[in-house]
Design a protein around this motif. Sequence first.
Motif, PDB file in Angstrom:
ATOM      1  N   ASP A  33       0.878  -1.200   0.168  1.00  0.00           N
ATOM      2  CA  ASP A  33      -0.135   0.052   0.068  1.00  0.00           C
ATOM      3  C   ASP A  33       0.850   1.329  -0.029  1.00  0.00           C
ATOM      4  N   TYR A  34       1.974   1.173   0.228  1.00  0.00           N
ATOM      5  CA  TYR A  34       2.892   2.278   0.229  1.00  0.00           C
ATOM      6  C   TYR A  34       4.192   2.315  -0.746  1.00  0.00           C
ATOM      7  N   GLN A  35       3.808   1.451  -1.974  1.00  0.00           N
ATOM      8  CA  GLN A  35       5.041   1.372  -2.808  1.00  0.00           C
ATOM      9  C   GLN A  35       5.054   2.664  -3.566  1.00  0.00           C
ATOM     10  N   ASP A  36       4.029   3.542  -3.566  1.00  0.00           N
ATOM     11  CA  ASP A  36       4.226   4.888  -4.542  1.00  0.00           C
ATOM     12  C   ASP A  36       5.302   5.824  -3.718  1.00  0.00           C
ATOM     13  N   LEU A  37       5.713   5.233  -2.452  1.00  0.00           N
ATOM     14  CA  LEU A  37       6.664   6.178  -1.731  1.00  0.00           C
ATOM     15  C   LEU A  37       8.151   5.415  -1.626  1.00  0.00           C
ATOM     16  N   ASP A  38       8.081   4.317  -2.300  1.00  0.00           N
ATOM     17  CA  ASP A  38       9.241   3.463  -2.370  1.00  0.00           C
ATOM     18  C   ASP A  38      10.653   4.180  -2.954  1.00  0.00           C
ATOM     19  N   ARG A  39      11.572   4.319  -2.163  1.00  0.00           N
ATOM     20  CA  ARG A  39      12.937   4.788  -2.697  1.00  0.00           C
ATOM     21  C   ARG A  39      12.668   6.277  -2.712  1.00  0.00           C
ATOM     22  N   ALA A  40      11.696   7.131  -2.295  1.00  0.00           N
ATOM     23  CA  ALA A  40      11.662   8.451  -2.332  1.00  0.00           C
ATOM     24  C   ALA A  40      12.530   9.084  -1.356  1.00  0.00           C
ATOM     25  N   LEU A  41      13.060  10.191  -1.509  1.00  0.00           N
ATOM     26  CA  LEU A  41      13.926  10.890  -0.420  1.00  0.00           C
ATOM     27  C   LEU A  41      13.173  12.134   0.114  1.00  0.00           C
ATOM     28  N   PHE A  42      13.200  12.199   1.409  1.00  0.00           N
ATOM     29  CA  PHE A  42      12.526  13.046   2.297  1.00  0.00           C
ATOM     30  C   PHE A  42      13.715  14.020   2.924  1.00  0.00           C
TER      31      PHE A  42
END
Length: 68
Positions: A33-42
Amino acid sequence: MSGDRFVVEADRKVVGIAVKDRGGFRFFASDKDYQDLDRALFPRARTLANKVTQLSRKRGLAGRRSYR
């Protein structure tokens, strides 16, 4: 070293990990359910936490229980 990585939870469920990276924290999703954020940098841990919360609410995942 303990501030270099941490578990990310949403609604008392582990959804991934965050790892300190150049420029902030990189998120690695362990929940589909959180794959859209996978590997994103914050830029900050708080920014990551807010985005996970927003995604959880947007998709109606908050309050959902998973039973095994």
